[in-house]
Design a protein around this motif. Sequence first.
Motif, PDB file in Angstrom:
ATOM      1  N   GLY A   1       0.902  -1.291  -0.036  1.00 23.92           N
ATOM      2  CA  GLY A   1      -0.109  -0.070   0.013  1.00 23.92           C
ATOM      3  C   GLY A   1       0.961   1.218  -0.143  1.00 23.92           C
ATOM      4  N   ALA A   2       1.665   1.341  -0.908  1.00 23.81           N
ATOM      5  CA  ALA A   2       2.667   2.562  -0.940  1.00 23.81           C
ATOM      6  C   ALA A   2       2.256   3.814  -1.080  1.00 23.81           C
ATOM      7  CB  ALA A   2       3.502   2.102  -2.222  1.00 23.81           C
ATOM      8  N   ASN A   3       1.187   3.833  -1.681  1.00 22.59           N
ATOM      9  CA  ASN A   3       0.477   5.307  -1.811  1.00 22.59           C
ATOM     10  C   ASN A   3       1.396   6.043  -2.790  1.00 22.59           C
ATOM     11  OD1 ASN A   3      -1.221   7.758  -1.248  1.00 22.59           O
ATOM     12  ND2 ASN A   3      -1.998   6.713   0.276  1.00 22.59           N
ATOM     13  N   ARG A   4       1.832   6.965  -1.993  1.00 19.56           N
ATOM     14  CA  ARG A   4       2.683   8.150  -2.935  1.00 19.56           C
ATOM     15  C   ARG A   4       4.353   7.941  -2.694  1.00 19.56           C
ATOM     16  NH1 ARG A   4       0.796  12.001  -5.825  1.00 19.56           N
ATOM     17  NH2 ARG A   4       2.424  13.351  -5.376  1.00 19.56           N
ATOM     18  N   GLY A   5       4.527   6.895  -1.878  1.00 17.94           N
ATOM     19  CA  GLY A   5       5.851   6.498  -1.480  1.00 17.94           C
ATOM     20  C   GLY A   5       6.448   6.933  -0.262  1.00 17.94           C
ATOM     21  N   HIS A   6       5.841   7.762   0.505  1.00 17.77           N
ATOM     22  CA  HIS A   6       6.343   8.468   1.658  1.00 17.77           C
ATOM     23  C   HIS A   6       6.873   7.489   2.527  1.00 17.77           C
ATOM     24  CE1 HIS A   6       2.876  11.843   1.106  1.00 17.77           C
ATOM     25  NE2 HIS A   6       4.099  11.703   0.297  1.00 17.77           N
ATOM     26  N   SER A   7       6.336   6.332   2.705  1.00 22.32           N
ATOM     27  CA  SER A   7       6.953   5.337   3.897  1.00 22.32           C
ATOM     28  C   SER A   7       7.979   4.519   3.040  1.00 22.32           C
ATOM     29  CB  SER A   7       5.824   3.885   4.291  1.00 22.32           C
ATOM     30  OG  SER A   7       4.774   4.592   4.842  1.00 22.32           O
ATOM     31  N   GLY A   8       7.989   4.091   2.007  1.00 19.54           N
ATOM     32  CA  GLY A   8       9.247   3.721   1.197  1.00 19.54           C
ATOM     33  C   GLY A   8      10.420   4.694   1.274  1.00 19.54           C
ATOM     34  N   ARG A   9      10.314   5.982   1.124  1.00 28.16           N
ATOM     35  CA  ARG A   9      11.321   6.895   1.356  1.00 28.16           C
ATOM     36  C   ARG A   9      11.780   7.051   2.840  1.00 28.16           C
ATOM     37  NH1 ARG A   9       8.536  11.413  -0.288  1.00 28.16           N
ATOM     38  NH2 ARG A   9      10.305  12.888   0.447  1.00 28.16           N
ATOM     39  N   ALA A  10      10.778   6.973   3.772  1.00 32.34           N
ATOM     40  CA  ALA A  10      11.345   6.966   4.993  1.00 32.34           C
ATOM     41  C   ALA A  10      12.063   5.519   5.350  1.00 32.34           C
ATOM     42  CB  ALA A  10       9.989   6.766   6.160  1.00 32.34           C
ATOM     43  N   PHE A  11      11.716   4.497   4.766  1.00 31.23           N
ATOM     44  CA  PHE A  11      12.440   3.146   4.930  1.00 31.23           C
ATOM     45  C   PHE A  11      13.869   3.669   4.459  1.00 31.23           C
ATOM     46  CE2 PHE A  11       8.452   0.954   5.147  1.00 31.23           C
ATOM     47  CZ  PHE A  11       8.322   0.656   6.476  1.00 31.23           C
ATOM     48  N   LEU A  12      13.926   3.964   3.315  1.00 29.38           N
ATOM     49  CA  LEU A  12      15.332   4.262   2.467  1.00 29.38           C
ATOM     50  C   LEU A  12      16.344   5.167   3.348  1.00 29.38           C
ATOM     51  CD1 LEU A  12      13.902   4.714  -1.121  1.00 29.38           C
ATOM     52  CD2 LEU A  12      15.359   2.757  -0.165  1.00 29.38           C
ATOM     53  N   LYS A  13      15.566   6.009   4.074  1.00 24.49           N
ATOM     54  CA  LYS A  13      16.248   7.124   4.834  1.00 24.49           C
ATOM     55  C   LYS A  13      16.812   6.380   6.211  1.00 24.49           C
ATOM     56  CE  LYS A  13      15.714  11.669   7.246  1.00 24.49           C
ATOM     57  NZ  LYS A  13      14.861  12.506   7.462  1.00 24.49           N
ATOM     58  N   LEU A  14      16.019   5.518   6.677  1.00 30.11           N
ATOM     59  CA  LEU A  14      16.394   4.957   8.106  1.00 30.11           C
ATOM     60  C   LEU A  14      17.268   3.782   7.983  1.00 30.11           C
ATOM     61  CD1 LEU A  14      13.039   5.330   9.960  1.00 30.11           C
ATOM     62  CD2 LEU A  14      14.797   6.603  10.454  1.00 30.11           C
ATOM     63  N   LEU A  15      17.060   2.953   6.800  1.00 31.33           N
ATOM     64  CA  LEU A  15      17.756   1.810   6.871  1.00 31.33           C
ATOM     65  C   LEU A  15      18.836   1.699   5.624  1.00 31.33           C
ATOM     66  CD1 LEU A  15      14.628  -0.427   7.398  1.00 31.33           C
ATOM     67  CD2 LEU A  15      16.427   0.007   8.791  1.00 31.33           C
ATOM     68  N   SER A  16      19.952   2.393   5.763  1.00 31.07           N
ATOM     69  CA  SER A  16      21.143   2.559   4.690  1.00 31.07           C
ATOM     70  C   SER A  16      21.281   1.108   4.505  1.00 31.07           C
ATOM     71  CB  SER A  16      22.108   3.269   5.127  1.00 31.07           C
ATOM     72  OG  SER A  16      22.859   2.657   6.276  1.00 31.07           O
ATOM     73  N   GLY A  17      21.585   0.756   3.377  1.00 27.29           N
ATOM     74  CA  GLY A  17      22.056  -0.605   2.972  1.00 27.29           C
ATOM     75  C   GLY A  17      20.712  -1.555   2.671  1.00 27.29           C
ATOM     76  N   TRP A  18      19.584  -1.162   2.977  1.00 31.95           N
ATOM     77  CA  TRP A  18      18.488  -2.136   2.767  1.00 31.95           C
ATOM     78  C   TRP A  18      17.690  -1.386   1.381  1.00 31.95           C
ATOM     79  CZ3 TRP A  18      15.458  -5.211   6.372  1.00 31.95           C
ATOM     80  CH2 TRP A  18      16.295  -5.536   7.239  1.00 31.95           C
ATOM     81  N   ARG A  19      17.075  -2.344   0.772  1.00 31.56           N
ATOM     82  CA  ARG A  19      16.201  -2.136  -0.367  1.00 31.56           C
ATOM     83  C   ARG A  19      14.664  -2.115   0.008  1.00 31.56           C
ATOM     84  NH1 ARG A  19      15.362  -5.789  -4.380  1.00 31.56           N
ATOM     85  NH2 ARG A  19      15.307  -4.038  -5.816  1.00 31.56           N
TER      86      ARG A  19
END
Length: 164
Positions: free
Chosen positions: A59-77
């Motif tokens: 349920g990505a919607n506009r990608g806010h959560s995805g971007r938060a995960f990218l920011k918080l979890l370096s090295g993760w996809r």
Amino acid sequence: MSLKMMAARILESHPFGYRLAVFLLDNFDFLLPHEMDYHGFPVLARKIDFPYKTILDLGANRGHSGRAFLKLLSGWRVVSFEANPNHSTRLRHIKENNAGRYDFVIGAVSDKNGGEVSFYVPRYAAVDLHSAGALDEKDAREGAGGAYPKLADKLSMQKTPPAC
């Protein structure tokens, strides 16, 4: 209550504030993560020896959560799944800015066997309330009506054709 939480509460109190909040989250990474519980993910990531280092964002919607995960979890996809094809452009932009770390799929899973499904997005005036979007019109209406009960009778519904 933090200043960030107070601002979120005010912005989410009316659809016009919601629209502004979406704009701000779309354009300013420093506002992410947009919910406090996201800060628990790095703690969990350090405690679990998970070799794939991939977050599934359903349920990505506009990608806010995805971007938060990218920011918080370096090295993760992050792999995001979103039913609303109207978010394709935004998610593609995130993918281009995070090459190799972000991907997305436009599609939906439903309890309906076979056939096509549509996606319903409630609207107030010209504001799409996409966070309340759903595969079922009644669910979308109830989601938006629950968030804005005084405006429930003023909501319209946008039906989006199936993505796949």
